[in-house]
Design an enzyme around this catalytic site. Structure first.
Site, PDB file in Angstrom:
ATOM      1  N   HIS A 234       0.845  -1.206   0.000  1.00  0.00           N
ATOM      2  CA  HIS A 234       0.000   0.000   0.000  1.00  0.00           C
ATOM      3  C   HIS A 234       0.880   1.256   0.000  1.00  0.00           C
ATOM      4  O   HIS A 234       0.585   2.229  -0.676  1.00  0.00           O
ATOM      5  CB  HIS A 234      -0.888   0.052   1.253  1.00  0.00           C
ATOM      6  CG  HIS A 234      -1.921  -1.037   1.320  1.00  0.00           C
ATOM      7  ND1 HIS A 234      -1.875  -2.057   2.237  1.00  0.00           N
ATOM      8  CD2 HIS A 234      -3.039  -1.249   0.577  1.00  0.00           C
ATOM      9  CE1 HIS A 234      -2.915  -2.850   2.067  1.00  0.00           C
ATOM     10  NE2 HIS A 234      -3.643  -2.383   1.076  1.00  0.00           N
TER      11      HIS A 234
ATOM     12  N   GLN B  68     -18.407  -5.931  -1.176  1.00  0.00           N
ATOM     13  CA  GLN B  68     -17.529  -6.740  -2.022  1.00  0.00           C
ATOM     14  C   GLN B  68     -17.160  -8.078  -1.397  1.00  0.00           C
ATOM     15  O   GLN B  68     -16.392  -8.844  -1.967  1.00  0.00           O
ATOM     16  CB  GLN B  68     -16.283  -5.953  -2.424  1.00  0.00           C
ATOM     17  CG  GLN B  68     -15.267  -5.716  -1.331  1.00  0.00           C
ATOM     18  CD  GLN B  68     -14.157  -4.785  -1.799  1.00  0.00           C
ATOM     19  OE1 GLN B  68     -14.343  -3.588  -1.959  1.00  0.00           O
ATOM     20  NE2 GLN B  68     -12.977  -5.349  -2.037  1.00  0.00           N
TER      21      GLN B  68
ATOM     22  N   ASP C  35      -4.007  -7.391  -7.401  1.00  0.00           N
ATOM     23  CA  ASP C  35      -5.417  -7.588  -7.748  1.00  0.00           C
ATOM     24  C   ASP C  35      -5.586  -7.279  -9.238  1.00  0.00           C
ATOM     25  O   ASP C  35      -6.229  -6.289  -9.613  1.00  0.00           O
ATOM     26  CB  ASP C  35      -6.292  -6.693  -6.879  1.00  0.00           C
ATOM     27  CG  ASP C  35      -6.180  -7.080  -5.425  1.00  0.00           C
ATOM     28  OD1 ASP C  35      -6.573  -8.196  -5.081  1.00  0.00           O
ATOM     29  OD2 ASP C  35      -5.658  -6.278  -4.626  1.00  0.00           O
TER      30      ASP C  35
ATOM     31  N   SER D 243       0.123  -8.824   1.311  1.00  0.00           N
ATOM     32  CA  SER D 243      -1.333  -8.784   1.324  1.00  0.00           C
ATOM     33  C   SER D 243      -1.806  -8.618   2.765  1.00  0.00           C
ATOM     34  O   SER D 243      -1.174  -9.160   3.685  1.00  0.00           O
ATOM     35  CB  SER D 243      -1.885 -10.104   0.765  1.00  0.00           C
ATOM     36  OG  SER D 243      -3.243 -10.244   1.103  1.00  0.00           O
TER      37      SER D 243
HETATM   38  O1  PAF Z   1      -8.156  -3.609  -3.258  1.00  0.00           O
HETATM   39  C1  PAF Z   1      -8.803  -3.197  -2.270  1.00  0.00           C
HETATM   40  O2  PAF Z   1      -8.271  -3.036  -1.160  1.00  0.00           O
HETATM   41  C2  PAF Z   1     -10.281  -2.908  -2.430  1.00  0.00           C
HETATM   42  O3  PAF Z   1     -10.879  -3.810  -3.291  1.00  0.00           O
HETATM   43  C3  PAF Z   1     -10.588  -1.464  -2.839  1.00  0.00           C
HETATM   44  C4  PAF Z   1     -10.045  -1.138  -4.217  1.00  0.00           C
HETATM   45  C5  PAF Z   1     -10.011  -0.509  -1.801  1.00  0.00           C
HETATM   46  C6  PAF Z   1     -12.112  -1.271  -2.878  1.00  0.00           C
HETATM   47  O4  PAF Z   1     -12.694  -1.554  -1.657  1.00  0.00           O
END
Ligand code: PAF
Length: 283
Positions: free
Chosen positions: A37, A61, A152, A187
């Site tokens: 990140h 999601q 991803d 991750s």
């Molecule tokens: O990859 C992620 O952490 C999530 O899918 C995102 C893009 C922040 C959307 O919730």
């Protein structure tokens, strides 16, 4: 770093910055931050005047409610990491702030068959949820550049499709996956692995490299079978897919063809923890 919890105040702040001519980079996250990140934040800082991040564990999601509940939360550490990385603005919304009309009223996006392949097949509804939250966040933050991790891979393709569909004026910048020394892709879910599982988890990147190296000489179906069996014999409890696919459509591919870019994608479980990774192949 300035922290916002309300969408309207954040948009107001961003509008003021834009009026002053500042460019905005955005890296959305679900927290439990790691250096993968932070590399998105660094990329944004290198190319944009102001870097915004968000931490929001998006309920729409998650296919599995248990997975949502167990998603790691490390907010204090996340804020420290973002501050140290020089992130300018953090958006920390509630569910009601993101979904003011409730999650069940969220919009449906016609993103085509990419929604139903690979991750989409094993996590029905997942990419609708991703589109819903990313669309909402983009409308709040209004960035010129959106930074997303290549781990991803399919999510990056889905968001590109979403942005085409909605005509949002944003460039999507895909940032290379950061890895542990073992090859394990960084991750948030790795936090749930014990030491032995962490060692075993490196098997995914080992198999991605194995396929990459042997793709010119071994049948694609044999490579996929080998990787699947290897994982099941070395700590993985279930393999959702090992797929050599067209890098643009994610359709399975059986042979090398000039001009066609390929990507190898794997999703597999260690116990309850589902891990994904991929490697793009040269033409
Ligand atoms: O990859 C992620 O952490 C999530 O899918 C995102 C893009 C922040 C959307 O919730």
């Amino acid at each position: 770093m300035i922290l916002f919890k309300e969408a309207a105040s954040l948009t107001e702040h961003i509008n003021k910055l834009k009026q002053k001519g500042y460019s905005i980079g955005f890296a959305p996250t679900m927290g439990a931050l790691h250096y993968g990140h932070i590399s998105l934040i660094e990329k944004s800082k290198n190319t944009c005047d102001i870097t915004v991040s968000s931490i929001f564990i998006n309920p729409t999601q998650f296919t599995d409610a248990g997975d949502f509940e167990k998603y790691p939360v490390t907010l204090g550490d996340d804020i420290l990491l973002l501050t140290k990385a020089g992130c300018d603005v953090l958006f920390l919304p509630s569910i009601a702030e993101v979904y003011p009309n409730g999650t069940s009223a969220a919009q449906h996006f016609e993103i085509g068959e990419i929604e139903f392949l690979l991750e989409g097949k094993f996590r029905p509804g997942h990419f609708q949820g991703v589109c819903q939250v990313v669309d909402r966040l983009l409308n709040i933050v209004k960035p010129g550049k959106l930074f997303m991790g290549q781990k991803d891979y399919q999510q990056c393709l889905v968001v590109k499709r979403l942005v085409q569909l909605t005509d949002l004026p944003v460039d999507i910048i895909t940032v290379e996956t950061l890895r542990e020394a073992s090859g394990l892709a960084m991750s948030s879910r790795n936090l749930r692995l014990n030491e032995q599982q962490k060692k075993d988890a490196a098997g995914i990147s080992k198999m991605l490299q194995y396929i990459k190296q042997n793709i010119p000489t071994i049948l694609f179906s044999e490579l996929e079978k080998y990787a699947r069996n290897y994982l099941l014999g070395s700590g993985f409890t279930k393999v959702d897919y090992v797929s050599i696919a067209d890098a643009a459509t994610l359709h399975p591919v059986r042979s090398i063809k000039e001009g066609r870019k390929l990507v190898v994608l794997i999703a597999a479980f260690i116990g309850e923890i589902r891990l994904i990774d991929n490697v793009a192949l040269a033409d």
